[in-house]
Design an enzyme around this catalytic site. Sequence first.
Site, PDB file in Angstrom:
ATOM      1  N   SER A  10      68.224   0.971  84.470  1.00 46.44           N
ATOM      2  CA  SER A  10      68.203   1.950  85.560  1.00 46.44           C
ATOM      3  C   SER A  10      69.633   2.347  85.861  1.00 46.44           C
ATOM      4  O   SER A  10      70.566   1.573  85.619  1.00 46.44           O
ATOM      5  CB  SER A  10      67.601   1.319  86.822  1.00 46.44           C
ATOM      6  OG  SER A  10      67.796   2.167  87.937  1.00 46.44           O
TER       7      SER A  10
ATOM      8  N   TYR B 238      65.976  -5.754  92.920  1.00 46.66           N
ATOM      9  CA  TYR B 238      65.669  -4.827  91.813  1.00 46.66           C
ATOM     10  C   TYR B 238      66.954  -4.404  91.118  1.00 46.66           C
ATOM     11  O   TYR B 238      67.059  -4.469  89.886  1.00 46.66           O
ATOM     12  CB  TYR B 238      64.946  -3.599  92.362  1.00 46.66           C
ATOM     13  CG  TYR B 238      64.711  -2.508  91.326  1.00 46.66           C
ATOM     14  CD1 TYR B 238      63.604  -2.536  90.488  1.00 46.66           C
ATOM     15  CD2 TYR B 238      65.603  -1.438  91.184  1.00 46.66           C
ATOM     16  CE1 TYR B 238      63.392  -1.533  89.537  1.00 46.66           C
ATOM     17  CE2 TYR B 238      65.401  -0.439  90.241  1.00 46.66           C
ATOM     18  CZ  TYR B 238      64.294  -0.495  89.417  1.00 46.66           C
ATOM     19  OH  TYR B 238      64.091   0.493  88.479  1.00 46.66           O
TER      20      TYR B 238
HETATM   21  N1  LIG Z   1      61.037   6.105  88.118  1.00 59.58           N
HETATM   22  C1  LIG Z   1      62.338   5.880  88.311  1.00 59.58           C
HETATM   23  O1  LIG Z   1      62.983   6.496  89.177  1.00 59.58           O
HETATM   24  C2  LIG Z   1      63.024   4.866  87.478  1.00 59.58           C
HETATM   25  C3  LIG Z   1      64.423   4.858  87.498  1.00 59.58           C
HETATM   26  C4  LIG Z   1      65.089   3.905  86.738  1.00 59.58           C
HETATM   27  C5  LIG Z   1      64.379   2.998  86.001  1.00 59.58           C
HETATM   28  N2  LIG Z   1      63.006   3.032  85.996  1.00 59.58           N
HETATM   29  C6  LIG Z   1      62.289   2.026  85.213  1.00 59.58           C
HETATM   30  O2  LIG Z   1      61.352   2.631  84.365  1.00 59.58           O
HETATM   31  C7  LIG Z   1      60.301   1.695  84.101  1.00 59.58           C
HETATM   32  C8  LIG Z   1      58.962   2.390  84.263  1.00 59.58           C
HETATM   33  O3  LIG Z   1      58.827   2.762  85.623  1.00 59.58           O
HETATM   34  P1  LIG Z   1      58.048   4.094  86.085  1.00 59.58           P
HETATM   35  O4  LIG Z   1      58.992   4.862  86.906  1.00 59.58           O
HETATM   36  O5  LIG Z   1      57.378   4.705  84.956  1.00 59.58           O
HETATM   37  O6  LIG Z   1      56.991   3.459  87.135  1.00 59.58           O
HETATM   38  P2  LIG Z   1      55.408   3.268  87.066  1.00 59.58           P
HETATM   39  O7  LIG Z   1      54.741   4.579  86.836  1.00 59.58           O
HETATM   40  O8  LIG Z   1      55.077   2.503  88.302  1.00 59.58           O
HETATM   41  O9  LIG Z   1      55.171   2.373  85.769  1.00 59.58           O
HETATM   42  C9  LIG Z   1      55.410   0.987  85.772  1.00 59.58           C
HETATM   43  C10 LIG Z   1      54.662   0.389  84.609  1.00 59.58           C
HETATM   44  O10 LIG Z   1      54.981  -1.016  84.547  1.00 59.58           O
HETATM   45  C11 LIG Z   1      53.765  -1.710  84.370  1.00 59.58           C
HETATM   46  N3  LIG Z   1      53.858  -3.049  84.934  1.00 59.58           N
HETATM   47  C12 LIG Z   1      54.265  -3.419  86.168  1.00 59.58           C
HETATM   48  N4  LIG Z   1      54.136  -4.755  86.321  1.00 59.58           N
HETATM   49  C13 LIG Z   1      53.619  -5.226  85.150  1.00 59.58           C
HETATM   50  C14 LIG Z   1      53.221  -6.508  84.691  1.00 59.58           C
HETATM   51  N5  LIG Z   1      53.333  -7.605  85.463  1.00 59.58           N
HETATM   52  N6  LIG Z   1      52.759  -6.627  83.434  1.00 59.58           N
HETATM   53  C15 LIG Z   1      52.632  -5.544  82.638  1.00 59.58           C
HETATM   54  N7  LIG Z   1      52.971  -4.295  83.012  1.00 59.58           N
HETATM   55  C16 LIG Z   1      53.450  -4.153  84.269  1.00 59.58           C
HETATM   56  C17 LIG Z   1      52.706  -0.880  85.056  1.00 59.58           C
HETATM   57  O11 LIG Z   1      51.442  -1.133  84.429  1.00 59.58           O
HETATM   58  P3  LIG Z   1      50.232  -1.964  85.098  1.00 59.58           P
HETATM   59  O12 LIG Z   1      50.309  -1.765  86.570  1.00 59.58           O
HETATM   60  O13 LIG Z   1      49.018  -1.379  84.461  1.00 59.58           O
HETATM   61  O14 LIG Z   1      50.465  -3.387  84.677  1.00 59.58           O
HETATM   62  C18 LIG Z   1      53.157   0.531  84.731  1.00 59.58           C
HETATM   63  O15 LIG Z   1      52.640   0.952  83.494  1.00 59.58           O
HETATM   64  C19 LIG Z   1      60.530   0.522  85.038  1.00 59.58           C
HETATM   65  O16 LIG Z   1      61.165  -0.541  84.358  1.00 59.58           O
HETATM   66  C20 LIG Z   1      61.476   1.093  86.079  1.00 59.58           C
HETATM   67  O17 LIG Z   1      62.278   0.096  86.685  1.00 59.58           O
HETATM   68  C21 LIG Z   1      62.317   3.956  86.704  1.00 59.58           C
END
Ligand SMILES: NC(=O)c1ccc[n+]([C@@H]2O[C@H](COP(=O)([O-])OP(=O)(O)OC[C@H]3O[C@@H](n4cnc5c(N)ncnc54)[C@H](OP(=O)(O)O)[C@@H]3O)[C@@H](O)[C@H]2O)c1
Length: 252
Positions: free
Chosen positions: A138, A151
């Site tokens: 991130s 986080y």
């Molecule tokens: N969106 C942003 O602004 C942003 C910025 C920087 C970094 N990121 C990173 O990008 C990644 C994806 O995030 P996103 O923004 O796409 O959010 P999201 O739509 O909430 O997706 C998160 C994903 O992680 C999975 N997950 C969470 N806990 C889990 C567990 N215990 N076991 C297996 N899967 C799990 C969820 O699947 P299930 O609930 O089905 O398990 C979901 O598919 C994350 O690492 C986040 O930190 C996001």
Amino acid sequence: MQLTDNTIFITGATSGIGRALAEAFHGLGNQVIIAGRRRALLDEVAAANPGMVGIELDIADPRSIAAVADRLVREFPKLNVLINNAGIMPFDDPSKPLDDAVSQAILQTNLLGPIRMTSALIEHLKAQPRATIINNTSVLAYLPLAGNAVYSASKAALHSFTLSQRFMLRETSVSVQEIAPPWVDTDLIRKSGDPRAMPLDAFIAETMQKLAGDAEEIVVDAISAIRDNPGAGEHKLINDFNAAIIANPIPV
Ligand SMILES: NC(=O)c1ccc[n+]([C@@H]2O[C@H](COP(=O)([O-])OP(=O)(O)OC[C@H]3O[C@@H](n4cnc5c(N)ncnc54)[C@H](OP(=O)(O)O)[C@@H]3O)[C@@H](O)[C@H]2O)c1
């Protein structure tokens, strides 16, 4: 990385960035295996993308990781790309007592999850002629958001782990890339349409384009100034530091 002719396993692909990356790679003809806890969403994404396979995984549970890794190696012997993407982002406030269960969940999911998943697959990946590990950190790895202190720390730690991993794999067939997203409009907190958040489509388009090179870090242009905050030359510094330690090892 080469964007085609891969067998790709991506965690956290039931929504958001993971799902969009999975669909982008699927669209390029790769074999894509998606993972997450929500079975119904795995089935929905796989049905929308014929040929994609969904596997249930709880990245916070070492037994689930071990079982999934065994299955991947058995059923997908050509697996050559691991994308550690799953993550959670609960708010906290380190000026007050923290909920230990929440802090543990963040570290188990965001930090130990990728570490364990990679560890379970690393010998398999090294045996492939060409392999890639991608860790999704991130921008907050470089600029902590104080209201998401654990986080931000988990992502800074994953960035650090990625640097070590890249160095130790430097003479293998496995390359290591890091995606450090900006705020992207997903359900991570709450999909809101906030103008400060990058739309998912635009983020994926720029990220796929940058992944195609050999860049160690994929950082969209909008946040490059933040990434540069620790100063240029970080990779050289880290590589030189580790080479110097190898040349003159720490006594153990
Ligand atoms: N969106 C942003 O602004 C942003 C910025 C920087 C970094 N990121 C990173 O990008 C990644 C994806 O995030 P996103 O923004 O796409 O959010 P999201 O739509 O909430 O997706 C998160 C994903 O992680 C999975 N997950 C969470 N806990 C889990 C567990 N215990 N076991 C297996 N899967 C799990 C969820 O699947 P299930 O609930 O089905 O398990 C979901 O598919 C994350 O690492 C986040 O930190 C996001």
